[in-house]
Design a protein around this motif. Structure first.
Motif, PDB file in Angstrom:
ATOM      1  N   VAL A 455       0.861  -1.185   0.000  1.00 34.72           N
ATOM      2  CA  VAL A 455       0.000   0.000   0.000  1.00 34.72           C
ATOM      3  C   VAL A 455       0.896   1.234   0.000  1.00 34.72           C
ATOM      4  O   VAL A 455       1.557   1.540   0.992  1.00 34.72           O
ATOM      5  CB  VAL A 455      -0.938   0.023   1.219  1.00 34.72           C
ATOM      6  N   LEU A 456       0.948   1.925  -1.132  1.00 30.22           N
ATOM      7  CA  LEU A 456       1.743   3.146  -1.277  1.00 30.22           C
ATOM      8  C   LEU A 456       0.870   4.182  -1.971  1.00 30.22           C
ATOM      9  O   LEU A 456       0.679   4.143  -3.191  1.00 30.22           O
ATOM     10  CB  LEU A 456       3.010   2.859  -2.102  1.00 30.22           C
ATOM     11  N   ASN A 457       0.310   5.091  -1.178  1.00 31.91           N
ATOM     12  CA  ASN A 457      -0.603   6.095  -1.716  1.00 31.91           C
ATOM     13  C   ASN A 457      -0.536   7.318  -0.818  1.00 31.91           C
ATOM     14  O   ASN A 457      -1.117   7.354   0.263  1.00 31.91           O
ATOM     15  CB  ASN A 457      -2.030   5.547  -1.767  1.00 31.91           C
ATOM     16  N   LEU A 458       0.177   8.338  -1.248  1.00 27.35           N
ATOM     17  CA  LEU A 458       0.362   9.547  -0.439  1.00 27.35           C
ATOM     18  C   LEU A 458      -0.963  10.268  -0.202  1.00 27.35           C
ATOM     19  O   LEU A 458      -1.200  10.802   0.889  1.00 27.35           O
ATOM     20  CB  LEU A 458       1.356  10.488  -1.127  1.00 27.35           C
ATOM     21  N   HIS A 459      -1.829  10.301  -1.197  1.00 27.92           N
ATOM     22  CA  HIS A 459      -3.107  11.005  -1.040  1.00 27.92           C
ATOM     23  C   HIS A 459      -3.959  10.340   0.041  1.00 27.92           C
ATOM     24  O   HIS A 459      -4.523  11.017   0.903  1.00 27.92           O
ATOM     25  CB  HIS A 459      -3.846  11.016  -2.372  1.00 27.92           C
ATOM     26  N   ARG A 460      -4.035   9.011   0.017  1.00 27.05           N
ATOM     27  CA  ARG A 460      -4.800   8.313   1.046  1.00 27.05           C
ATOM     28  C   ARG A 460      -4.162   8.508   2.408  1.00 27.05           C
ATOM     29  O   ARG A 460      -4.851   8.655   3.419  1.00 27.05           O
ATOM     30  CB  ARG A 460      -4.897   6.825   0.717  1.00 27.05           C
ATOM     31  N   LYS A 461      -2.834   8.503   2.444  1.00 25.20           N
ATOM     32  CA  LYS A 461      -2.158   8.713   3.722  1.00 25.20           C
ATOM     33  C   LYS A 461      -2.483  10.082   4.302  1.00 25.20           C
ATOM     34  O   LYS A 461      -2.731  10.227   5.507  1.00 25.20           O
ATOM     35  CB  LYS A 461      -0.640   8.574   3.537  1.00 25.20           C
ATOM     36  N   GLN A 462      -2.533  11.109   3.461  1.00 25.05           N
ATOM     37  CA  GLN A 462      -2.865  12.448   3.942  1.00 25.05           C
ATOM     38  C   GLN A 462      -4.302  12.506   4.466  1.00 25.05           C
ATOM     39  O   GLN A 462      -4.577  13.138   5.502  1.00 25.05           O
ATOM     40  CB  GLN A 462      -2.667  13.471   2.811  1.00 25.05           C
ATOM     41  N   LYS A 463      -5.219  11.819   3.794  1.00 27.49           N
ATOM     42  CA  LYS A 463      -6.600  11.781   4.265  1.00 27.49           C
ATOM     43  C   LYS A 463      -6.698  11.058   5.614  1.00 27.49           C
ATOM     44  O   LYS A 463      -7.387  11.511   6.534  1.00 27.49           O
ATOM     45  CB  LYS A 463      -7.490  11.077   3.233  1.00 27.49           C
ATOM     46  N   ASP A 464      -5.987   9.945   5.740  1.00 27.57           N
ATOM     47  CA  ASP A 464      -5.996   9.202   7.004  1.00 27.57           C
ATOM     48  C   ASP A 464      -5.371  10.026   8.122  1.00 27.57           C
ATOM     49  O   ASP A 464      -5.844  10.011   9.264  1.00 27.57           O
ATOM     50  CB  ASP A 464      -5.250   7.874   6.846  1.00 27.57           C
ATOM     51  N   LEU A 465      -4.294  10.743   7.794  1.00 27.87           N
ATOM     52  CA  LEU A 465      -3.648  11.587   8.804  1.00 27.87           C
ATOM     53  C   LEU A 465      -4.589  12.696   9.272  1.00 27.87           C
ATOM     54  O   LEU A 465      -4.640  13.017  10.463  1.00 27.87           O
ATOM     55  CB  LEU A 465      -2.359  12.192   8.242  1.00 27.87           C
ATOM     56  N   ALA A 470      -7.866  14.801  13.690  1.00 28.40           N
ATOM     57  CA  ALA A 470      -9.170  15.199  14.224  1.00 28.40           C
ATOM     58  C   ALA A 470      -9.572  14.303  15.390  1.00 28.40           C
ATOM     59  O   ALA A 470     -10.136  14.767  16.393  1.00 28.40           O
ATOM     60  CB  ALA A 470     -10.222  15.144  13.122  1.00 28.40           C
ATOM     61  N   TRP A 471      -9.282  13.026  15.285  1.00 29.71           N
ATOM     62  CA  TRP A 471      -9.616  12.085  16.350  1.00 29.71           C
ATOM     63  C   TRP A 471      -8.787  12.378  17.606  1.00 29.71           C
ATOM     64  O   TRP A 471      -9.296  12.362  18.722  1.00 29.71           O
ATOM     65  CB  TRP A 471      -9.393  10.669  15.842  1.00 29.71           C
ATOM     66  N   ILE A 472      -7.521  12.695  17.436  1.00 30.47           N
ATOM     67  CA  ILE A 472      -6.666  13.041  18.576  1.00 30.47           C
ATOM     68  C   ILE A 472      -7.161  14.312  19.250  1.00 30.47           C
ATOM     69  O   ILE A 472      -7.184  14.422  20.488  1.00 30.47           O
ATOM     70  CB  ILE A 472      -5.205  13.185  18.110  1.00 30.47           C
ATOM     71  N   LYS A 522       0.238   5.969  16.928  1.00 26.36           N
ATOM     72  CA  LYS A 522      -0.276   5.544  15.629  1.00 26.36           C
ATOM     73  C   LYS A 522      -0.110   6.666  14.598  1.00 26.36           C
ATOM     74  O   LYS A 522       0.267   6.422  13.440  1.00 26.36           O
ATOM     75  CB  LYS A 522      -1.739   5.156  15.768  1.00 26.36           C
ATOM     76  N   HIS A 523      -0.380   7.900  15.040  1.00 28.43           N
ATOM     77  CA  HIS A 523      -0.208   9.052  14.139  1.00 28.43           C
ATOM     78  C   HIS A 523       1.234   9.166  13.677  1.00 28.43           C
ATOM     79  O   HIS A 523       1.515   9.418  12.491  1.00 28.43           O
ATOM     80  CB  HIS A 523      -0.644  10.331  14.853  1.00 28.43           C
ATOM     81  N   ASP A 524       2.167   8.988  14.609  1.00 27.64           N
ATOM     82  CA  ASP A 524       3.584   9.098  14.250  1.00 27.64           C
ATOM     83  C   ASP A 524       3.985   8.026  13.246  1.00 27.64           C
ATOM     84  O   ASP A 524       4.780   8.289  12.325  1.00 27.64           O
ATOM     85  CB  ASP A 524       4.447   8.993  15.515  1.00 27.64           C
TER      86      ASP A 524
END
Length: 681
Positions: A455-465, A470-472, A522-524
Motif C-alpha cells: 500500500v503506497l498512496n500519499l493522497h490516502r495517507k494524507q486523508k488518514d492523517l 481530528a480524532w486526537i 499511531k499518528h507518528d
C-alpha cells in the motif's frame, strides 16, 4: 375519670358482665389482669409507674408537659369490624365494645414489645385513611394513632426495628401481629421523604426485596447497617445499600448543619424504573427533644428551601445530587414539571457533522465491516461512540469494506452470489492467493484499521492523517471536559454517588489518557511514509525473486500446467498510486496476487530485453563478455544427466535448476530486433 377513661372503665365492666374470662379470646395474661382490674388508674395499680408517676393521659400530660410523641402504625384489620371483633371467640359484639377492646389489647402488645409500663401509652385514634376528598379508600386496614409519654428514642428505635422483624415480640401480640411491615412505625412530626432518581437495584443491590408485590429496602428501620458496622471489620465492605444509607445521612447532615446521628433512613421504595422514594426520620438530640418539639419540622422546612434551589448545597451531596425537586419534601409542595428547575448535568458538546451527531445520540448505527485479508473472513461490529469498544453484531452487508474487493463473490449469469469456499481460486485466475504466504508491511490507519500488504498512496495517507489528527483533538477535548466536569457529571444510570462519579471518571481519565498515547503513536507511524523518506521506486526481479526499493520482499515460484516457472508476489492488498515508479526485470514471467482488493494507478515498466526469456535462455540477455562464448559443452553427454557439470547446454533447463554462472542463450533478448552480427576477418 374523664372522656375515654370513663368509657374504657364502663367497657371493662360491660365485658365482664356479658362474658366469663374463659370466653374472652386473650392469649395475653396482661389483658386478663387489665380486664379484672377494670382499668389502670384505680387500685390495685398495674405497676409502679402507674402508681407513683402517672396513670392517665391527663396526669401524664401534667407531669411530662411536651415530653410526648405521637406515633402511628398500620394494621390489617377491617374498620367495619370495630376493629377488634377477632378478639372474641365466636362471639358477636358491638363495634364499640370491639373497638375499646382493640385499643386496650394494642396498648398491652406495645407495652410487652418495649417492656415499658402501659401507662406511658394512650390510643388517640383508630380509623381508616381518607384521601384528600375525605372518601375512604381502604377499609381493610386501620391506622392506629397513639401517644408515648416520657419519650425515650431508644424505645422508638426498638419499636421501629421490631416492626421490620416478623420474628420479634411485636408480631406475637394479639393486635400487633397484623402490623403492616411496609408501613412500620411512623412519627408524623419527624418522618419525611425525598424522591431520588435511581433505579432501586442500583441503590440496594441484593438487599432489595419484593413484599406484597412492592420492591422495597427495609433495612433502615431494622437498624441492619448499624448492626453490620458493629460486627464487621473496617476493611470489609458493607455493601451497596449501607454505603447509600451512609451517604444519604451525611448529605442531609451537611446540608442542614446537623449530625448524621440525627437522621435515620427508614425505607427505600421503588417508584417506577428510574426513581425511588427514601423515607427518613429527623431525630432531635436529647436536649432539643425535651424542650423544642418543633425542631424536626424546622429542619424539614429548611430542606424544602434547599430542594427549590438548583445550586444549593443539597445538590452537592454524594447521592442527593439526584434529588427530584418535583417531589419536593414528602410530596407536600408539588410543583409543575414545566416550572421546576432540574439540576443540570454537564454533557460533552455534540460533533459538528450531522452524521456523527446522529451516531452519538444512538439514532444512527455506528457499524463496521472487518475483513481479515490473510484468512479471507469477514466480521461485523458496532460502537456506542467513536473510539469505544467494538461489540460483535450479526452480518448486515458485505460491501462496507473497500479492501475486500470481490473476494468471496462470483458472477453467475449477471447475478452475484457468495462463494461457498472463500479461499478457492477465483474464476479465470491461475492461482489462489491463499496458497501463498503474504509479504509486505502492515501500517496503522484511522479508527483501528490497518493498511496491510503493498500500500503506497500519499493522497490516502494524507486523508488518514487528517482523520487521525481530528480524532486526537477529540480525545484531548474529552480529557479537558473530564478535568473540568469531574465533580458534577453523571455518567449513567449505574452511578450511585459522587464518589462513584469521581472514581469512575478517574478510571475513565486514565483510560482516555492511555488511548491518547496510543493514537499519538499511531499518528507518528502513519506520518512516516516510505515514499517521503526514500525514492518511491520498486524493482521486481523475477530471476532472483526479489522486490527491492521503497519496500523489500521475497517472492515465490509458481508453476503453470506445462511447468513454466512464474515469479509470484502475494499481498494482503495492493494499492499503488501514481507517485510510485515500478520496473520489472528478470527471465521469468511474473504475477501479483492480492487476498483482497487491487488498486493500481501507475505504470509497470518492462523495458525491452529486460523481462522474460526464450526457452533455455536463463537470463534476459547475454552479458557483453559472453557475446561470442558458446553455452554448450561439447564434451558433455546428451542424456543421462545427473549433475549440473554434466549438462551439455545449461540454458536448456528451468532457471531454478541453474547456478549463477550459467551463460544465457538469449543473445539479443525479447523484444529486440532479430539482428545477426557476423564478424569478418
Amino acid at each position: 375519670m374523664k372522656g375515654s377513661e370513663i368509657i374504657a372503665c364502663l367497657l371493662m365492666i360491660s365485658v365482664a358482665s356479658q362474658f366469663t374470662a374463659s370466653e374472652l379470646q386473650t392469649s395475653s395474661n396482661e389483658f386478663d389482669r387489665v380486664s379484672e382490674r377494670h382499668y389502670l388508674n384505680v387500685p390495685p395499680y398495674h405497676d409502679e409507674w402507674c402508681k407513683y408517676v402517672c396513670n392517665s393521659r391527663t396526669s401524664c400530660s401534667s407531669v411530662f408537659l411536651n415530653d410526648t410523641l405521637d406515633l402511628r402504625m398500620k394494621t390489617r384489620y377491617s374498620a367495619l369490624d370495630g376493629p377488634g371483633q377477632h378478639l372474641f371467640q365466636n362471639k358477636k359484639v358491638g363495634n364499640t365494645i370491639a373497638r375499646e377492646t382493640f385499643d386496650t389489647q394494642f396498648i398491652i402488645d406495645i407495652s410487652n414489645a418495649l417492656d415499658i409500663s402501659p401507662c406511658k401509652l394512650y390510643v388517640k385514634e383508630v380509623a381508616e385513611e381518607d384521601d384528600s376528598d375525605g372518601i375512604s379508600w381502604d377499609v381493610g386496614h386501620v391506622f392506629i394513632s397513639f401517644q408515648l409519654f416520657n419519650t425515650s428514642f431508644d424505645k422508638v428505635q426498638e419499636l421501629t426495628r421490631q416492626s421490620q422483624d416478623k420474628l420479634s415480640t411485636l408480631y406475637k401480640g394479639e393486635v400487633t401481629k397484623a402490623t403492616d411491615i411496609l408501613y412500620g412505625v411512623a412519627i408524623p412530626q419527624w418522618d419525611f421523604s425525598l424522591k431520588l432518581l435511581y433505579h432501586i437495584d442500583i441503590v440496594g443491590g441484593d438487599q432489595v426485596h419484593t413484599i406484597n408485590n412492592e420492591r422495597v429496602i427495609n433495612k433502615g428501620g431494622s437498624r441492619w447497617c448499624e448492626d453490620m458496622k458493629r460486627t464487621q471489620s473496617l476493611e470489609m465492605s458493607l455493601g451497596d445499600y449501607c454505603e447509600f444509607e451512609m451517604y444519604f445521612r451525611q448529605d442531609l447532615a451537611t446540608a442542614l448543619f446537623v449530625e448524621a446521628e440525627n437522621i435515620d433512613v427508614l425505607f427505600v421504595k421503588s417508584m417506577g424504573e428510574d426513581a425511588v422514594i427514601v423515607s427518613f426520620r429527623f431525630v432531635p438530640a436529647v436536649s432539643i427533644r425535651t424542650y423544642n418539639t418543633k425542631w424536626a419540622t424546622e429542619k424539614a422546612n429548611d430542606l424544602s428551601l434547599l430542594v427549590d434551589i438548583p445550586d444549593s448545597i443539597l445538590y452537592q451531596g454524594n447521592v442527593t445530587f439526584r434529588v427530584d425537586p418535583i417531589w419536593a419534601v414528602s410530596k407536600e409542595s408539588l410543583k409543575k414539571r414545566t416550572d421546576s428547575k432540574r439540576l443540570s448535568r454537564s454533557t460533552r458538546s455534540s460533533p459538528s457533522k450531522g452524521c456523527e451527531r446522529c451516531k452519538d445520540t444512538q439514532r444512527c448505527s455506528r457499524a463496521w465491516s472487518h475483513y481479515n485479508d490473510s484468512e479471507a473472513s469477514s466480521s461485523f461490529t458496532m460502537q456506542t461512540y467513536t473510539g469505544g469498544l467494538h461489540t460483535s453484531i450479526p452480518y448486515f452487508t458485505d460491501f462496507e469494506n473497500w479492501q475486500k474487493g470481490t473476494a468471496q463473490w462470483i458472477s453467475s449469469r449477471g447475478r452475484s452470489s457468495p462463494l461457498t469456499h472463500s479461499k478457492r481460486r477465483p474464476k479465470g485466475a491461475h492461482w489462489s492467493p491463499f496458497d501463498f504466504k503474504s509479504v509486505g508491511l502492515s501500517t496503522p490507519s484511522n479508527n483501528g484499521t490497518a493498511n496491510s500488504g503493498l500500500v503506497l498512496n500519499l493522497h490516502r495517507k494524507q486523508k488518514d492523517l487528517k482523520k487521525q489528527i481530528a480524532w486526537i483533538q477529540e480525545i484531548e477535548a474529552h480529557l479537558k471536559w473530564i478535568e473540568k466536569e469531574k465533580n458534577i457529571t453523571s455518567l449513567d444510570a449505574k452511578t450511585r454517588s459522587r464518589n462513584d462519579i469521581k472514581n469512575s471518571l478517574s478510571k475513565t481519565y486514565n483510560d482516555v489518557l492511555q488511548l491518547l498515547a496510543e493514537e499519538q503513536m499511531k499518528h507518528d507511524l502513519m506520518a512516516i511514509s516510505p515514499c517521503e523518506l526514500w525514492s518511491c521506486e520498486l524493482l521486481f526481479n523475477t530471476s532472483s525473486l526479489e522486490m527491492t526499493g521503497v519496500m523489500n520482499a521475497i517472492g515465490e515460484i509458481g508453476l503453470t500446467p506445462d511447468g513454466t516457472e512464474v515469479a509470484i508476489w502475494t499481498f494482503d492488498s495492493i494499492e499503488l498510486a501514481g507517485e510510485v515508479e515500478i520496473e520489472l526485470v528478470g527471465q521469468r514471467a511474473m504475477a501479483l496476487l492480492s487476498k483482497s482488493s487491487v488498486y493500481i494507478d501507475t505504470s509497470l515498466i518492462a523495458r525491452p530485453g529486460t523481462l522474460g526469456g526464450f526457452p533455455g535462455g536463463y537470463s534476459t540477455f547475454r552479458k557483453k563478455k559472453h557475446r561470442l562464448v558458446s553455452v554448450c559443452d561439447p564434451e558433455a553427454p546428451d542424456s543421462g544427466i545427473s549433475t549440473l557439470s554434466e549438462i551439455k547446454c545449461g540454458g536448456d533447463h528451468p532457471l531454478s535448476r541453474r547456478h549463477s554462472n550459467t551463460i544465457s542463450n538469449n543473445v539479443n533478448g525479447p523484444g529486440s530486433p532479430s539482428a545477426r552480427i557476423y564478424s569478418f576477418k
